[in-house]
Design a protein around this motif. Structure first.
Motif, PDB file in Angstrom:
ATOM      1  N   LYS A 173     -26.215 -40.519 133.303  1.00 30.30           N
ATOM      2  CA  LYS A 173     -27.244 -40.351 132.402  1.00 30.30           C
ATOM      3  C   LYS A 173     -26.851 -39.161 131.433  1.00 30.30           C
ATOM      4  O   LYS A 173     -27.003 -39.325 130.365  1.00 30.30           O
ATOM      5  N   GLN A 174     -26.609 -38.004 132.136  1.00 27.61           N
ATOM      6  CA  GLN A 174     -26.318 -36.806 131.501  1.00 27.61           C
ATOM      7  C   GLN A 174     -25.300 -36.837 130.568  1.00 27.61           C
ATOM      8  O   GLN A 174     -25.165 -36.439 129.488  1.00 27.61           O
ATOM      9  N   VAL A 175     -24.316 -37.552 131.061  1.00 23.74           N
ATOM     10  CA  VAL A 175     -22.875 -37.773 130.487  1.00 23.74           C
ATOM     11  C   VAL A 175     -23.409 -38.506 129.169  1.00 23.74           C
ATOM     12  O   VAL A 175     -22.828 -38.435 127.871  1.00 23.74           O
ATOM     13  N   SER A 176     -23.994 -39.717 129.430  1.00 22.13           N
ATOM     14  CA  SER A 176     -24.476 -40.552 128.263  1.00 22.13           C
ATOM     15  C   SER A 176     -25.004 -39.970 127.148  1.00 22.13           C
ATOM     16  O   SER A 176     -24.859 -40.092 125.990  1.00 22.13           O
ATOM     17  N   ASP A 177     -26.013 -39.085 127.539  1.00 21.24           N
ATOM     18  CA  ASP A 177     -26.832 -38.248 126.640  1.00 21.24           C
ATOM     19  C   ASP A 177     -26.099 -37.444 125.764  1.00 21.24           C
ATOM     20  O   ASP A 177     -26.199 -37.399 124.721  1.00 21.24           O
ATOM     21  N   ILE A 178     -25.179 -36.783 126.431  1.00 18.53           N
ATOM     22  CA  ILE A 178     -24.240 -35.859 125.771  1.00 18.53           C
ATOM     23  C   ILE A 178     -23.302 -36.587 124.666  1.00 18.53           C
ATOM     24  O   ILE A 178     -23.221 -36.105 123.516  1.00 18.53           O
ATOM     25  N   ASP A 260     -29.314 -28.876 138.190  1.00 15.71           N
ATOM     26  CA  ASP A 260     -28.395 -30.021 138.036  1.00 15.71           C
ATOM     27  C   ASP A 260     -27.730 -29.594 136.905  1.00 15.71           C
ATOM     28  O   ASP A 260     -27.943 -28.670 136.093  1.00 15.71           O
ATOM     29  N   GLY A 261     -26.729 -30.637 136.761  1.00 19.45           N
ATOM     30  CA  GLY A 261     -25.815 -30.355 135.594  1.00 19.45           C
ATOM     31  C   GLY A 261     -24.374 -30.314 136.033  1.00 19.45           C
ATOM     32  O   GLY A 261     -23.385 -30.107 135.373  1.00 19.45           O
ATOM     33  N   PHE A 266     -24.360 -25.714 131.667  1.00 26.94           N
ATOM     34  CA  PHE A 266     -24.776 -25.002 130.378  1.00 26.94           C
ATOM     35  C   PHE A 266     -24.674 -25.850 128.889  1.00 26.94           C
ATOM     36  O   PHE A 266     -25.239 -25.521 128.027  1.00 26.94           O
ATOM     37  N   VAL A 267     -23.662 -26.997 129.068  1.00 28.40           N
ATOM     38  CA  VAL A 267     -23.849 -27.970 128.052  1.00 28.40           C
ATOM     39  C   VAL A 267     -25.101 -28.992 128.255  1.00 28.40           C
ATOM     40  O   VAL A 267     -25.709 -29.229 127.201  1.00 28.40           O
ATOM     41  N   VAL A 268     -25.063 -29.469 129.475  1.00 26.95           N
ATOM     42  CA  VAL A 268     -26.058 -30.297 129.772  1.00 26.95           C
ATOM     43  C   VAL A 268     -27.466 -29.959 129.440  1.00 26.95           C
ATOM     44  O   VAL A 268     -28.328 -30.523 128.921  1.00 26.95           O
TER      45      VAL A 268
END
Length: 295
Positions: A173-178, A260-261, A266-268
């Motif tokens: 999900k975090q990758v998709s959001d980015i 998490d991340g 620091f990007v997430v």
């Protein structure tokens, strides 16, 4: 989206030349990039910050891209290369960001040149030899062979960038959001694009391996500058416990943990992490920092 490229320059120092680029306005922050990085990676990470407040000095550490291996085969020598670069470009002092495998030389710079370092920031930092997951251990064992050619890495970058981010601890999900944020995805691309030219970074990678294996115990550091450490609990490449142990050694250190991340937290979580780092920098900027040539 095309990755924004830095405009690089080289400076002659003892041992050869060091590659660097400057971007932004204000007191200077030197970025010591991670393993398999280069000034291009440091420049991409700098794009998370406000360039109207600080100026960012991104370097290629010894053996990376156009920086000579002999400028820094040890963390002590790399720290000296930073000091000599500051002399070459006319900068008196900097804060330094040590990212991942760039932490050993950042630590040494803060220790050896406190008069030139007004702040130390460690992000996803390797402060002792990490215990890697089995999949990463296999890569490390084969890395010298794998770094001899570029095409497999270009394939991985083109078709597996999301997979790389997930292997570094970010959730799907975090990758998709980015991905949905062009600016943040551009930063992620800039962080990992260096693998496309792995051959140009092979010498630096070998130097990093030696430095990380010879890291001293936390008791071996004597650092007296302000310290800010930010780390994700679930980082698979750099131990959260090691980061917390490091911070406990220094009463002047501030520790910001993120749940998490992973290695790219620091990007997430940039909307949380970056303002805190900028606040730390602003709080510790030398009074002369308002004058660009002085900091």
């Amino acid at each position: 989206m095309e990755v924004i490229k830095p405009v690089s320059q080289v400076a002659s120092i003892s041992g050869g030349q060091i590659e660097y680029c400057l971007s932004g306005n204000g007191p200077t922050v030197l970025i010591s990039h991670g393993t398999l990085g280069g000034l291009d990676q440091g420049f991409s990470i700098s794009r998370l910050f406000n360039h109207e407040i600080f100026r960012y000095l991104s370097v290629s550490r010894a053996g990376y891209l156009n920086s000579s291996s002999n400028t820094g085969r040890t963390s002590k020598e790399q720290a000296r290369s930073y000091s000599e670069l500051l002399d070459a470009v006319g900068i008196n002092s900097v804060a330094i960001i040590g990212l991942s495998g760039g932490a050993p030389s950042a630590l040494r710079f803060a220790q050896d040149y406190p008069e030139r370092c007004w702040g130390l920031i460690l992000i996803s930092s390797i402060t002792k030899m990490p215990e890697l997951p089995p999949s990463f251990k296999l890569v490390v064992q084969m890395q010298d062979l794998m770094m001899r050619v570029n095409w497999p890495w270009r394939f991985v970058y083109r078709y597996g960038l999301g997979m790389i981010a997930r292997s570094n601890g970010a959730s799907s999900k975090q990758v998709s959001d980015i991905r949905r944020d062009p600016h943040l995805w551009g930063v992620i691309q800039g962080i990992y694009e260096p693998i496309k030219t792995a051959r140009m970074r092979r010498k630096g990678l070998k130097i990093d391996d030696t430095q990380i294996k010879s890291l001293p115990a936390v008791e071996g550091y004597d650092i007296n500058v302000p310290i800010y450490v930010s780390h994700a609990v679930n980082d698979p490449l750099a131990s959260f416990e090691d980061a917390r142990s490091f911070v406990s050694r220094f009463p002047q250190a501030t520790f910001h943990d993120i749940p998490d991340g992973g290695h790219i937290f620091f990007v997430v979580h940039n909307e949380i992490v970056i303002p805190k780092i900028e606040q730390f920098l602003l709080a510790n900027t030398p009074k002369s920092g308002a004058k660009l040539a002085d900091a």
